[in-house]
Design a protein around this motif. Structure first.
Motif, PDB file in Angstrom:
ATOM      1  N   MET A  85      -5.252  -0.900  -7.150  1.00  0.00           N
ATOM      2  CA  MET A  85      -4.787  -1.200  -5.795  1.00  0.00           C
ATOM      3  C   MET A  85      -5.843  -2.009  -5.045  1.00  0.00           C
ATOM      4  N   SER A 137      -3.795   6.894   0.513  1.00  0.00           N
ATOM      5  CA  SER A 137      -4.011   6.566  -0.901  1.00  0.00           C
ATOM      6  C   SER A 137      -5.128   7.421  -1.488  1.00  0.00           C
ATOM      7  N   THR A 183       0.668   3.793  -3.100  1.00  0.00           N
ATOM      8  CA  THR A 183       0.303   5.195  -2.860  1.00  0.00           C
ATOM      9  C   THR A 183       1.359   6.133  -3.413  1.00  0.00           C
ATOM     10  N   VAL A 238       0.858   6.373  -7.136  1.00  0.00           N
ATOM     11  CA  VAL A 238      -0.299   7.221  -7.440  1.00  0.00           C
ATOM     12  C   VAL A 238       0.082   8.693  -7.342  1.00  0.00           C
ATOM     13  N   SER A 277      -4.099  11.018  -1.828  1.00  0.00           N
ATOM     14  CA  SER A 277      -3.161  11.235  -2.927  1.00  0.00           C
ATOM     15  C   SER A 277      -3.889  11.413  -4.256  1.00  0.00           C
ATOM     16  N   LYS A 311      -6.247   0.028  -0.013  1.00  0.00           N
ATOM     17  CA  LYS A 311      -6.125   1.490  -0.011  1.00  0.00           C
ATOM     18  C   LYS A 311      -6.360   2.015   1.399  1.00  0.00           C
ATOM     19  N   VAL A 323       0.818  -1.211   0.000  1.00  0.00           N
ATOM     20  CA  VAL A 323       0.000   0.000   0.000  1.00  0.00           C
ATOM     21  C   VAL A 323       0.854   1.265   0.000  1.00  0.00           C
ATOM     22  N   PHE A 367      -4.513   3.644  -9.083  1.00  0.00           N
ATOM     23  CA  PHE A 367      -5.337   3.695  -7.874  1.00  0.00           C
ATOM     24  C   PHE A 367      -6.436   2.637  -7.930  1.00  0.00           C
TER      25      PHE A 367
END
Length: 454
Positions: free
Chosen positions: A241, A248, A219, A222, A251, A244, A215, A238
């Motif tokens: 993923m 995250s 992140t 991203v 972002s 999150k 993660v 994103f």
């Protein structure tokens, strides 16, 4: 106070002073002032116990007196204790205490201990003493990935992303396998270098290493793509993923906000709320900063209501961002004054936001009043302050105030600033009686030359 398992571990493995530890650590934290009858060795154990067990809730400040006890009770200092103590100094920015701790480490012959020295590199890097961090790093006979990560983070902390990336590449060349932390640190440096190509290469390395499901790395990717490449690429990552967290979501929301797509950012906030993820001040600040026209006033009010529901309306940073957003979205003066009255910390940023807000909303008198209050409070003005106040002078068309602000501009170091000069030109158009002839142009050149020489 009840003893935690970590306390027992410290008591058994670090000091092996069972009798003293059982007697001292089972008490509430004590200070020298109220417990002068405590045995010095017991008091030392209590001091260390407070650091390990209570963290941020210390009952007394850590000072050089503790280091004197370190030297007196050297037999109780193990590498683990020293490592934890230096890490504690790094976490709370106790730079001078950390330096003294370093001298004790040298005296006790632990300079070749990779764990202690890695902690020293981390401490110096987090405290901004990067040259000292590099010196410790270079003198280490053995380095592990934590050592390299600490120095890389240190250079990022002092704004040297290029050196941080070079260190990362050197680490790979010497055969040290990176960790997710290594990759995430380099990803932070890519936007600072404005190097999306490097970020793409790091992405490829992450795929090979199997870090993309992490993660923290996800992140970081991203964030990197939204700043360096395309927010669409960032969104694609994103969506891929599987795990999150709030960082995250913040972002990707920030990515849309910084790319002038506030509508998409608002949609993401609405999608996040049912997931029991509570937006934080970073999320709201990023979102509010994207509202810059009257078209987004309703969005601004909706987010404001959500901020109140989440209990963040007293956050110093959010209040200032709200003031900026309301003024740029063309709110009523009444609404803006309510927001301004809730500002609790009046620093340069807060004053500038309020002054600019009144100027944007056409209330030059109130902007000038805030400007004078700012100066009376001893808060330093900058080019942003002058740009806003010159706009306010033009609004009220007050020649006397215009001359006073004009004089302050040339007394400051911002006379040659492009934004300030544009503000002066705007004031010139609205105050035709101001002495804007060749004589003033010469004066501008003289002052600009002086400040360039300085």
């Amino acid at each position: 106070m009840s003893l935690r398992s970590s306390t027992s571990h410290i008591r058994c493995t670090l000091w092996k002073a069972g009798k003293a530890a059982n007697r001292v650590l089972s008490r509430a934290p004590m200070t020298h002032a109220f417990h002068s009858d405590i045995d010095p060795e017991d008091d030392f154990v209590c001091s260390i116990g407070e650091i390990f067990c209570h963290g941020e809730k210390l009952s007394r400040p850590v000072d050089l007196g503790l280091l004197a006890q370190f030297q007196t009770h050297g037999s109780l200092l193990t590498p683990h204790v020293l490592n934890k103590f230096i890490s504690f100094c790094a976490k709370f920015g106790f730079f001078h205490i950390g330096i003294q701790g370093h001298s004790i480490i040298i005296k006790m012959g632990f300079v070749s201990n990779v764990y202690i020295c890695s902690a020293l590199v981390d401490m110096y890097g987090k405290c901004g003493a990067i040259s000292s961090a590099r010196k410790v790093f270079d003198e280490m006979p053995q380095k592990n990935v934590v050592t390299w990560n600490s120095l890389i983070s240190g250079y990022l902390n002092v704004g040297c992303p290029g050196i941080a990336v070079d260190l990362f590449l050197e680490m790979l060349r010497v055969g040290i396998a990176p960790t997710p932390f290594s990759v995430s640190a380099v990803l932070v440096g890519c936007p600072q270098l404005e190097d999306g190509g490097l970020g793409t290469q790091v992405h490829g390395l992450s795929l090979k290493a199997g870090f993309c499901y992490n993660v923290v790395v996800g992140t970081g990717l991203v964030d990197m793509y939204s700043k360096c490449c395309s927010v669409n690429d960032s969104r694609r990552l994103f969506d891929q993923m599987s795990d999150k967290n709030i960082i995250s979501w913040s972002s990707i929301i920030t990515g849309y906000a910084q790319n002038q797509q506030p509508d998409e950012a608002v949609v993401l906030v609405k999608e996040m709320l049912p997931l029991d993820l509570k937006p934080n001040h970073v999320t709201y600040n990023s979102l509010l900063s994207s509202f810059s026209s009257p078209n987004y006033l309703d969005h601004c009010k909706q987010i404001h209501c959500r901020i109140i529901q989440d209990g963040l309306e007293s956050d110093a940073y959010i209040v200032v961002t709200l003031a900026i957003a309301y003024s740029e979205c063309g709110s009523s003066l009444e609404d803006f004054k309510k927001i301004s009255s809730s500002v609790t910390r009046w620093d340069q940023i807060s004053w500038n936001a309020v002054i600019a807000g009144f100027s944007n909303l056409g209330d030059g008198e109130e902007a000038l009043k805030c400007f004078f209050e700012m100066r009376q409070a001893g808060v330093e003005v900058d080019f942003f302050t002058f740009t806003s106040i010159l706009k306010a002078v033009g609004i009220i068309s007050d020649l006397k105030e215009g001359k006073q602000v004009h004089a302050l501009v040339f007394k400051s170091r911002y006379a040659a600033n492009l934004y300030v000069q544009n503000g002066l030109e705007e004031a010139k158009s609205k105050l035709p009686l101001m002495p804007w002839g060749d004589e003033l142009s010469l004066e501008k050149r003289v002052y600009a030359g002086r400040f360039q020489q300085v």
